[in-house]
Structures are given as structure tokens and as C-alpha cells.
Design an enzyme around this catalytic site. Sequence first.
Site: not given
Ligand code: GTP
Ligand code: SPV
Ligand code: MN
Length: 600
Positions: A72, A214, A223, A243, A265, A267, A290, A381
Site C-alpha cells: 500500500r 497491488y 481497506k 482492522h 499491518s 504485526c 484482518d 503475500r
Molecule cells: P496484515 O495482513 O498486513 O494486516 O498483517 P498481519 O497483522 O495479519 O500480520 P501476520 O500475521 O501476517 O504477521 C506478519 C509477520 O509477523 C510474519 O512474518 C510473522 O511471521 C510475524 N509474526 C507473527 N506473529 C509473531 C509472533 O508471535 N512473534 C514473532 N516474533 N513474529 C510474529
Molecule cells: C495491510 O497492509 O494491513 C494488509 C495488506 O492487510 S493490504 O491489503 O495490501 O492492505
Molecule cells: Mn491488514
Amino acid sequence: MSLVVKHKRLLAWVEDVARLTQPDRIVWCDGSRAEYERAIQTMVDEKLAVPLNPDKRPGSYLVRSDPSDVARTEKRTFIASQTPEEAGPTNNWAEPEALKKTMRGLFRGCMRGRTMYVVPFRMGPAGSSLALIGVQITDSPYVVANMHLMARVSSGVLEALGEDGEFIPCLHSVGKPLAPGEKDNGQWPCAPLEQRYIAHFPEERTIWSYGSGYGGNALLSKKCLALRIASVIARDEGWLAEHMLILSVTTPQGAKRYMAAAFPSACGKTNLAMLTPALPGWKVELVGEDIAWVRFGADGRLYATNPETGFFGVAPGTSAKSNPNAMKTIEKNTIFTNVALTEDGDVWWEGIGYEAPAGRIIDWKGKEWDRTGTAAHPNARFTAPARQCPVIAPEWEDPDGVPISAILFGGRRPSTIPLVCQARDWNHGVFLGSIVGSEVTAATLDQKAGTVRRDPFAMLPFCGYHMGDYFRHWIDIAAQSSADKLPKIFMVNWFRKTKEGKWLWPGYGENGRVLKWIVERCDGQGKAVETPIGLMPTVEAIDRPPGVSEADLAELLSIDREGWKAEVESIKEHYARFGAKLPQELKAQLADLEARLATA
Ligand code: GTP
Ligand code: SPV
Ligand code: MN
């Protein structure tokens, strides 16, 4: 197409857009499997998608986007409300008529040589009182295929609209017209960065997006509609568009509790929502990973609904160890974007859990990988249907949503923020939401990874109106119910590091131990002590994972008084942005925190 569209406003809009953008042809989408396959085949023919080895990843494809179009772009995202005050200090504002003029100029002739798809979709399960209908016009078959996985695309939506039903118009173009005879020929179509606009017109409930193909820039259901526009609708109608992930935790005794969690995001929402608890006897199931739409039920409890039908999840770091359920979800029928391609036609990324196999690896830029640098883009992704998730909750499409016992806020904070802390009451919880901060991740293009930025409620890039009014809305919404029925609110942090930069907490499946304490607190059990920052577990109250010493856990649960004092100063700066719109209640919370830190 056999369906006759009777909706005059929709027909007129489609005609207007076609006149402006001049596509070669118009296709009305019906959400069918055949249509999905045609969209994919169009990309394959244009060398924009690579079919993966059907023995390794049946029904799956790899797409590589342009290196300038990999996340984004917040600097190019606009809230074009009537006045800048309505957009607030955290959004880019643009004067709506001027922006439309600029964008109309860009849209003029921009679909030449391309197909214009009209994609009707519903966000929210059938029968949900919150469900919203959108119609996206796009010239991207990538968007069509992804929308099939992420939203409920169907011709039934058009039937439901009838002659004059409400829909949210979502106009999108990649911004790369084709000259006669010109082909994409493997070149991801998009416009130069400075010509990109992801624009929202909140009063009109309209979205215009130009120049990017993208993720959240282009899949306008996500979003743009389900957060930015929906947050405005939610404010007006008395609900919340957030979110947030939604999950259920089942205790060894069989009690089921639901939680929602807002993390910025990249996290950890997807990971937490699919968690396999390390603790025996505990089970987590996924309702959403999400976005959550949240409203009060007749019983005074908050109910959360996942408006989406698929996952657009971060690939790097996803492994059989960190997230086995994600790995199973993406075994088939998955679109991968910007991961690496192995010689045997499978995908690979950093943190997938095994070394890159021998043989030629093609990196996310389409070049042979020399095994230095990353083979996958850090924001690479996967798009996969939610129903393929082995831990999808059977009730995930319940039109009433699921009743929430706890709300969690968190981010990547290497120091200061403890593993977990419970808010004293609703307003204190809103305070904790308002101060969410995180190290910058690869999910946004515009900022330097590694620095901490405030991302209140993980909504900084997604709130469609003034963030101060959004805080107000969170405080006021509690009046729709009574304190005993409101969810308990918690702050969590899986990302504490040692001075040497090693993780202090193992995270992933071990986070189930923290969820256990949260469930216990919601059920009126679980030991907690009053501290200046909130209610905290004692060291004995948290099941200690193997490899975490008692001293480590004590550190994770300690109150870093100096760190918190610095935090208070940084919160003051953060709050100063909101001026008179900062609710008095939050000012009082901050003053209270400062006073507690000074005395105790
Ligand atoms: P968006 O789709 O962008 O909104 O992200 P999200 O909040 O769904 O994040 P996601 O669960 O995909 O995690 C993103 C990154 O954080 C990945 O590389 C994970 O491996 C890492 N991660 C997730 N949970 C943990 C955790 O408990 N500890 C650590 N160290 N890393 C983590
Ligand atoms: C985020 O960035 O929080 C996402 C990916 O979940 S996107 O759909 O590209 O915003
Ligand atoms: Mn997100």
C-alpha cells in the site's frame, strides 16, 4: 451474460466510466469458477502469472508485481472529504472536486486495449445486517481473480440490488493503457508512483483508485471499502469497522470465548487467528484475520463479523512451525504475489522453514536469485480462500457475528510494552487502543522499517475520518450497553527483544499461554495485580513456555518506569496532533498514567 441489469444508476455509471476510460470490451462478472479461470488464464497468456507445479501446488499461480508496486502507498492515499477537518491530521486530504478533475484526466482513455470488468460483490455473510454491497470496475484480471477469493462476488448481488438498491461504486484502473497491438508481455501494468491515487469520497461513499494493481490499493473491497468507507458508515450508524482479527478460544473444559485483536499491518493478526496453542487441551479457531465489523446485539454484547471470504496474508515468516494452519490453507488454489519460484515449480520465501532448494531460484523480481538478498519481497503475500483453513470456525459466516469477550491491542515493540496488561475499564482500554505503536514494517511503502510509529487502533492508514472523532466514537459507543457486558480490553506485545536483539518471547503457538490468562480474566479468574499501567499478571499467573526463564518472564512482565516516562512524553506528542478533537477522557487517562508513574 444472461442477467439483465435493471439498476439505472449502476448502468449509467458503467456507461459513463466506459466512455471515459475507453476499454476494448466490458465484462460483467458473475463470480463463477469459469470466470475465475478466465481471469487467471488472461494473466498466464500475458505472462503475468506463472502456473505452479500441479503436483506441488494444485490450482495455484505466482504473480510478480512491479518493484514500485509491492505494498500500500499511504502517501498516495487520500480522504477527499468536504473539508480537511473531516479527514483530520492523520489522513492526506484532497479537495474532492479538484481531485476528481485530476483523476478524470488520468482515467481518460486509461483502459484502451484492455477489458473493463464490472465486479459486483457483497461484504459480510448473507443475512448480516451489516453487509454492504460494492461494485468494482477494474481493468485488472489480477484484481478480478483476487476479489473472487476475498469477497462474495456474484451475479446474485446484482439481483439483490434490483432497480435502485444501494451500492458503493469502486472505480479502479492500473493506469496503463495499451497501444494497438501492444501486450503486457510479462510487465506488471501500473502507473508511475506520482500518478497514483487511492481516493475516498466519504460523503458520497465512493472510491476511485488509479495507477496501482497491488493489494489494498487495488482490491477495493478490503481497506478502501471495508475499513475507510465502512468506518464512516459505522460512525454514522453506531457500530465499528476495525482492522482486527476475530478468533475463538476453546478451553480444555470446552468453554468457547471469542476475541478480536487489532495489530498494525504485518504485526501478527493472521498468525494469532490461526494459532495452534502450545498448551495441550486448548484450541483456537479463526473467524477473521484482518477486518472485523462490530456491533451491539440485542443482549447488549458486542458481536464481530468478518466481512471477507479470503486471506491476503504475509508469506515471509510463514512456516510449518510458525503457522502450520496457514501452510495447509495455501497448499492449493492460491495466488502467490512476489514470492520466489523454485526449479520444480513451487514457491519459496524467507522463513518458510527450510533452506532454498538446490537448482535455479527465480526471485520476486523475476531474476535468477544469486542467493544474496531476499528471494521473496518482505511484503510478499498469498491470496487463499478462508474455507481452506483447517481451523476455520464453523460459525465464521454466522450473520449475527460472534460475541466478543476480549479486545486486544498490540504492535511490534522491542522494549517498554509488557507481554500483556489488562485495561482497568472501557475508557482505559480506549486509551490503550489510542496509543498503539509499532516498529515500521514492510507492509507500507513510504516509511523506513525499524522506526516506531503510533498507529492508533492499528487504524492509522484506514480510518476514513478525523482520528479524534474516531476516539470519541469508541468512547461513546460504550453507552449503547452496560459495563458488565462490554468486552475486557488488553494490550499485548509478542515482540520484546533482549539487548542483544534476540526475541525475549517465542511468540506464535506460545501466545496461547497469554490467551489462556485473558480467558481466565474474562471469566473472573486469573491473578492480576494493579500497576501504574493497568492490571498485570503475576509471574505465576502465566504458564511459562520452555526456553523462557523465570527471569525472562519477569522481564516481560516488568514495568520499565523510565521507558514508560519516555512513552508518556511520546504519547503527549502523538496526542497533540488531534488538538481540540482529542477527547477529554483520553487526556484524563494520560494524566492519570503520568501521576501513577510519578508516585507508586
Ligand atoms: P496484515 O495482513 O498486513 O494486516 O498483517 P498481519 O497483522 O495479519 O500480520 P501476520 O500475521 O501476517 O504477521 C506478519 C509477520 O509477523 C510474519 O512474518 C510473522 O511471521 C510475524 N509474526 C507473527 N506473529 C509473531 C509472533 O508471535 N512473534 C514473532 N516474533 N513474529 C510474529
Ligand atoms: C495491510 O497492509 O494491513 C494488509 C495488506 O492487510 S493490504 O491489503 O495490501 O492492505
Ligand atoms: Mn491488514
